[in-house]
Write a protein that holds these residues in place. Structure first.
Motif, mmCIF file in Angstrom:
data_model
loop_
_atom_site.group_PDB
_atom_site.id
_atom_site.type_symbol
_atom_site.label_atom_id
_atom_site.label_comp_id
_atom_site.label_asym_id
_atom_site.label_seq_id
_atom_site.Cartn_x
_atom_site.Cartn_y
_atom_site.Cartn_z
ATOM 1 N N ILE A 122 0.833 -1.203 0.000
ATOM 2 C CA ILE A 122 0.000 0.000 0.000
ATOM 3 C C ILE A 122 0.870 1.257 0.000
ATOM 4 O O ILE A 122 0.566 2.242 -0.689
ATOM 5 N N ARG A 123 1.965 1.238 0.755
ATOM 6 C CA ARG A 123 2.831 2.421 0.821
ATOM 7 C C ARG A 123 3.433 2.749 -0.546
ATOM 8 O O ARG A 123 3.673 3.918 -0.871
ATOM 9 N N ARG A 176 0.718 4.579 -2.445
ATOM 10 C CA ARG A 176 0.623 5.964 -1.961
ATOM 11 C C ARG A 176 1.782 6.805 -2.507
ATOM 12 O O ARG A 176 1.608 7.985 -2.836
ATOM 13 N N LYS A 193 1.134 7.614 -6.253
ATOM 14 C CA LYS A 193 0.054 8.599 -6.349
ATOM 15 C C LYS A 193 0.549 9.989 -5.949
ATOM 16 O O LYS A 193 0.244 10.996 -6.607
ATOM 17 N N ALA A 229 -3.943 2.541 -7.958
ATOM 18 C CA ALA A 229 -3.729 3.231 -6.687
ATOM 19 C C ALA A 229 -4.899 4.137 -6.352
ATOM 20 O O ALA A 229 -5.353 4.200 -5.203
ATOM 21 N N ASN A 230 -5.401 4.868 -7.343
ATOM 22 C CA ASN A 230 -6.544 5.755 -7.104
ATOM 23 C C ASN A 230 -7.754 4.982 -6.598
ATOM 24 O O ASN A 230 -8.429 5.405 -5.653
ATOM 25 N N LEU A 232 -6.809 3.063 -3.010
ATOM 26 C CA LEU A 232 -6.604 3.967 -1.877
ATOM 27 C C LEU A 232 -7.891 4.701 -1.507
ATOM 28 O O LEU A 232 -8.140 4.964 -0.325
ATOM 29 N N LYS A 233 -8.704 5.018 -2.494
ATOM 30 C CA LYS A 233 -9.988 5.646 -2.194
ATOM 31 C C LYS A 233 -10.876 4.701 -1.393
ATOM 32 O O LYS A 233 -11.480 5.085 -0.380
ATOM 33 N N ASP A 275 -9.465 4.306 2.165
ATOM 34 C CA ASP A 275 -9.741 5.466 3.019
ATOM 35 C C ASP A 275 -11.193 5.472 3.489
ATOM 36 O O ASP A 275 -11.479 5.785 4.648
#
Length: 299
Positions: free
Chosen positions: A3-4, A7, A10, A68-69, A72-73, A76
């Motif tokens: 995940i990092r 991020r 992005k 990623a978009n 990560l959305k 979140d």
């Protein structure tokens, strides 16, 4: 790919430069460069082309940026929803018991629960005392503390603890020298109870009514302290849970077991089977169980 790394990709694209990406992610330049190199090594290909000190997405990079978009959305949103579930952004718990003496547990539980879930209100519905299961079925309660298991097709019962019910008498009472009494012994005494109807009283529900036994006389007195004073004055017998008696054991009363093997009562938290409860309800039950067990350890 972690995940990092998503991020990182992005942030580099959206911030437009490594310097601004460093500020956004709170990373040093060396840490950012290391993470980017680590991602490319794991993938086995470049994510960015390096051209004139600029980073331009490769075809693989463009694919990862799109992923990623989306990921990560969703992540979140999920984290926000979980925080709301755990912290209880808003909500309430309406609770009652079948016995007024049971409420002594609640202050310590409420204090601990309020620290963990400051925006959840706990409302004690006193008018539902003695009839909590009916109120639960009607929708007037969220949780009920009870020792009876009725309506099991609609209600789920979560075990809290088991207590022993003891007969309380004065030191002058004929029972005071006995190791235990039985149900038939109650037909010769004045029995003090907290309330009606009799089916809500544990000693009647479990021991006397099934055997067709009635006490010689019945006194209804809702206050535990006053009932113990009557028993101490040799004006009757009261049956109480062992934990309810702890503050009064040094005040001139005697306790006698009911039945040779003892008379034990299982306490439950009752809740509706077909209802989805927010997470903070599970924490309330957890805190309640911890408080009860702590009290048992200190006895």
């Amino acid at each position: 790919m972690e995940i990092r790394h998503l991020r990182l990709i992005k942030a580099i694209v959206e911030e437009g430069s490594l310097t601004r990406a460093m500020d956004s992610l709170h990373l040093t330049q060396s840490a950012l460069s290391y993470q980017l190199k680590e991602a490319e090594l794991q993938l086995g290909t470049l994510v960015f082309y390096r051209r004139n000190k600029k980073l331009i997405l490769t075809p693989v990079g463009k694919k990862l940026y799109a992923v990623a978009n989306r990921i990560l959305k969703e992540l979140d949103v999920t984290e926000t929803e979980i925080k709301k579930m755990i912290n209880g952004d808003s909500g309430s718990i309406r609770i009652s018991t079948e016995c007024y003496t049971t409420y002594h547990w609640l202050p310590a539980v409420l204090k601990k629960f309020k620290c963990a879930f400051p925006n959840v209100e706990v409302e004690i519905i006193f008018e539902a005392t003695h009839r909590p299961l009916e109120k639960l079925l009607e929708g007037g309660l969220d949780l009920a503390i009870t020792s009876s298991q009725e309506y099991t097709d609609q209600i789920e019962f979560v075990k809290l603890f088991t207590d022993e019910m003891l007969a309380v008498v004065s030191k002058e009472h004929p029972w005071s020298s006995r190791e235990y009494v039985e149900a038939t012994d109650f037909q010769d005494v004045t029995l003090i109870i907290h309330s009606l109807p009799l089916e809500t009283v544990s000693i009647f529900r479990s021991e006397l009514t099934p055997k067709g036994i009635s006490p010689k006389k019945l006194i209804i007195l809702p206050l535990t302290e006053a009932s113990i004073e009557l028993a101490k004055a040799n004006m009757g017998v009261i049956v109480l849970a062992n934990w309810a008696l702890r503050p009064h054991l040094a005040t001139g009363i005697k306790t006698v077991r009911i039945n040779k093997e003892g008379f034990f009562r299982q306490q439950f938290i009752a809740r509706m089977q077909d209802r989805e409860y927010p997470v903070f309800f599970d924490y309330f039950i957890k805190f309640l169980r911890e408080e009860i067990n702590l009290g048992a350890d200190q006895s």
